[in-house]
Design a protein around this motif. Sequence first.
Motif, PDB file in Angstrom:
ATOM      1  N   ASP A 334      17.140   6.320  40.564  1.00 54.60           N
ATOM      2  CA  ASP A 334      16.905   5.083  41.300  1.00 54.60           C
ATOM      3  C   ASP A 334      15.425   4.875  41.589  1.00 54.60           C
ATOM      4  O   ASP A 334      14.907   3.767  41.459  1.00 54.60           O
ATOM      5  CB  ASP A 334      17.726   5.096  42.595  1.00 54.60           C
ATOM      6  CG  ASP A 334      17.782   3.719  43.240  1.00 54.60           C
ATOM      7  OD1 ASP A 334      17.800   2.709  42.489  1.00 54.60           O
ATOM      8  OD2 ASP A 334      17.802   3.642  44.479  1.00 54.60           O
ATOM      9  N   GLN A 335      14.753   5.958  41.966  1.00 49.60           N
ATOM     10  CA  GLN A 335      13.351   5.753  42.345  1.00 49.60           C
ATOM     11  C   GLN A 335      12.433   5.478  41.146  1.00 49.60           C
ATOM     12  O   GLN A 335      11.294   5.107  41.311  1.00 49.60           O
ATOM     13  CB  GLN A 335      12.837   6.884  43.258  1.00 49.60           C
ATOM     14  CG  GLN A 335      13.041   8.298  42.787  1.00 49.60           C
ATOM     15  CD  GLN A 335      11.917   8.762  41.862  1.00 49.60           C
ATOM     16  OE1 GLN A 335      10.830   8.190  41.845  1.00 49.60           O
ATOM     17  NE2 GLN A 335      12.184   9.789  41.082  1.00 49.60           N
ATOM     18  N   THR A 336      12.954   5.588  39.929  1.00 50.60           N
ATOM     19  CA  THR A 336      12.162   5.175  38.764  1.00 50.60           C
ATOM     20  C   THR A 336      12.203   3.654  38.575  1.00 50.60           C
ATOM     21  O   THR A 336      11.421   3.106  37.799  1.00 50.60           O
ATOM     22  CB  THR A 336      12.680   5.803  37.455  1.00 50.60           C
ATOM     23  OG1 THR A 336      13.959   5.201  37.130  1.00 50.60           O
ATOM     24  CG2 THR A 336      12.830   7.311  37.567  1.00 50.60           C
ATOM     25  N   GLY A 337      13.125   2.980  39.249  1.00 54.45           N
ATOM     26  CA  GLY A 337      13.245   1.529  39.112  1.00 54.45           C
ATOM     27  C   GLY A 337      14.005   1.089  37.864  1.00 54.45           C
ATOM     28  O   GLY A 337      14.122  -0.100  37.578  1.00 54.45           O
ATOM     29  N   GLY A 338      14.543   2.047  37.126  1.00 55.23           N
ATOM     30  CA  GLY A 338      15.179   1.741  35.841  1.00 55.23           C
ATOM     31  C   GLY A 338      16.371   0.793  35.907  1.00 55.23           C
ATOM     32  O   GLY A 338      16.708   0.155  34.915  1.00 55.23           O
ATOM     33  N   PHE A 339      17.001   0.703  37.083  1.00 55.95           N
ATOM     34  CA  PHE A 339      18.106  -0.261  37.191  1.00 55.95           C
ATOM     35  C   PHE A 339      17.590  -1.700  37.099  1.00 55.95           C
ATOM     36  O   PHE A 339      18.347  -2.617  36.813  1.00 55.95           O
ATOM     37  CB  PHE A 339      18.875  -0.062  38.503  1.00 55.95           C
ATOM     38  CG  PHE A 339      19.733   1.177  38.508  1.00 55.95           C
ATOM     39  CD1 PHE A 339      20.906   1.228  37.749  1.00 55.95           C
ATOM     40  CD2 PHE A 339      19.369   2.300  39.236  1.00 55.95           C
ATOM     41  CE1 PHE A 339      21.702   2.366  37.743  1.00 55.95           C
ATOM     42  CE2 PHE A 339      20.163   3.447  39.234  1.00 55.95           C
ATOM     43  CZ  PHE A 339      21.327   3.485  38.479  1.00 55.95           C
ATOM     44  N   TYR A 340      16.274  -1.892  37.356  1.00 58.47           N
ATOM     45  CA  TYR A 340      15.691  -3.242  37.322  1.00 58.47           C
ATOM     46  C   TYR A 340      14.678  -3.440  36.197  1.00 58.47           C
ATOM     47  O   TYR A 340      14.578  -4.525  35.644  1.00 58.47           O
ATOM     48  CB  TYR A 340      15.079  -3.562  38.689  1.00 58.47           C
ATOM     49  CG  TYR A 340      16.159  -3.570  39.750  1.00 58.47           C
ATOM     50  CD1 TYR A 340      17.039  -4.642  39.860  1.00 58.47           C
ATOM     51  CD2 TYR A 340      16.361  -2.464  40.581  1.00 58.47           C
ATOM     52  CE1 TYR A 340      18.087  -4.630  40.769  1.00 58.47           C
ATOM     53  CE2 TYR A 340      17.398  -2.446  41.510  1.00 58.47           C
ATOM     54  CZ  TYR A 340      18.262  -3.525  41.595  1.00 58.47           C
ATOM     55  OH  TYR A 340      19.295  -3.503  42.489  1.00 58.47           O
ATOM     56  N   TYR A 341      13.933  -2.409  35.845  1.00 53.33           N
ATOM     57  CA  TYR A 341      12.968  -2.546  34.741  1.00 53.33           C
ATOM     58  C   TYR A 341      13.672  -2.422  33.398  1.00 53.33           C
ATOM     59  O   TYR A 341      13.161  -2.823  32.360  1.00 53.33           O
ATOM     60  CB  TYR A 341      11.863  -1.489  34.835  1.00 53.33           C
ATOM     61  CG  TYR A 341      11.107  -1.506  36.141  1.00 53.33           C
ATOM     62  CD1 TYR A 341      10.749  -2.717  36.740  1.00 53.33           C
ATOM     63  CD2 TYR A 341      10.755  -0.316  36.772  1.00 53.33           C
ATOM     64  CE1 TYR A 341      10.067  -2.733  37.947  1.00 53.33           C
ATOM     65  CE2 TYR A 341      10.068  -0.331  37.978  1.00 53.33           C
ATOM     66  CZ  TYR A 341       9.733  -1.542  38.560  1.00 53.33           C
ATOM     67  OH  TYR A 341       9.058  -1.551  39.752  1.00 53.33           O
TER      68      TYR A 341
END
Length: 420
Positions: A334-341
Amino acid sequence: AEAPVSVPAAVAELDPQPHAEAAPDDNLNGKDTPVDTTPVHANALESLHFKHHKDTPREKVVEDNYNQLVSILQQVISEPKVDNLVRPINPSTYKLANATLMIMARNQDLRGVLYTMRQIEEKFNSKFHYPYVILNDGDFKDNFIDRVTKMTTSKVYFEKIEPEEWNQPDWIDSSKQKSQMKVLKQQNIAYANKVSYHNMCRYYSINFFNHPRMREFKYYWRFEPNTDYFCDIDYDVFKFMEMNNKVYGFVISLYDAQETMPSLWPETLKFLNKNKNYLNKNAAIDFLMEDMQNPVKTEFTGGYSTCHFWSNFEIADMDFYRGEAYTEWTKHLDQTGGFYYERWGDAPVHTLGVGLFADRNDVHWFRDIGYKHHPYTNCPHSDKCHGCEPGLFTYEHLKDQNCLTNWWNYEMDDTSRQLY
Ligand code: GDP
Ligand code: MN
């Protein structure tokens, strides 16, 4: 259910895959390798993974897999042959498992919710009366609540998802998000620039099992609007999970669009490198890393085939997700932002979690549950099933999307292959 061991120990202990030639033990031969300096990827996972016959033409791999799937689906089956199936002899005194039927939906999904609930009631739940949980990021209209309540005699909990749990975190860089979604859109990825879809996938990946209402339960059966259930289910599927120590149950297994997940596998390996003890010694590595049927996908993701348990149906134990391995790993993701990027689906996330941190013997193919979510079907050849064609999987042009046979060939043992 988990039996975490360090990677070198896993390598040392793991039996060679029964179906595969013994993997040459490249750089890792267990005992002597110091735990802290062993990179998980390239070395550890690949040495757990059997080596493929790259010379088999892809067309033949596709054809063989598809023919095998059809022949498995055409065998006559009934219920799982275990001696502990539980049936509701007297529904009024029947003691339920700690379980719920759950769905995420919006007001606009009403017709589809009713359509599928009717079938689940008819085939299963009118005999058991498990409660339902219906989750929504918005508010349900009275009409929705009224119509759904009337579809069942069971308790239905209508629940709101808190905005903090649902919405994208405020640290997501929106200009990066925009430009990345433009790229996905150009690649024709469905829902690429629909933020609500990203929220939904993230919620199903990391949050739904911690919703206060869901916290009251251990097992869930996820369903979706407009899906079909074809077969009578006359035993308690939740007690089946419980009594046979199953963590996760699925019906259909497919490849995903690799463009949705460039960093999912690399980030997972990064996490595993720092947390080797979470890797289960019976992880489903060959299923996850297969690279013969759609090698382009495995190459694109850096080693994950994209093969996943299709999560629009699943029956699983939420304590697995609530456990340390899954929780810490999804925090990292989650903290990589991969759900949005990127556009990670909850299906590959559940699958990687289950495939890496659970024992593959605790994963169950519900071969007897006839199911359709357009455009794929699981239709058993059984007296209990009506309204689908045994063996039918999908349209001709999609038949290379099947990867259930990888589960069957690489991860199931003879006992589970003969369970039905
Ligand atoms: P697909 O199968 O990947 O095409 O996705 P669906 O459109 O079927 O959505 C998956 C599930 O999430 C379904 O149960 C939908 O009803 C639900 N869903 C999708 N988006 C939203 C949303 O924005 N809000 C709510 N409450 N549910 C959603
Ligand atoms: Mn759907």
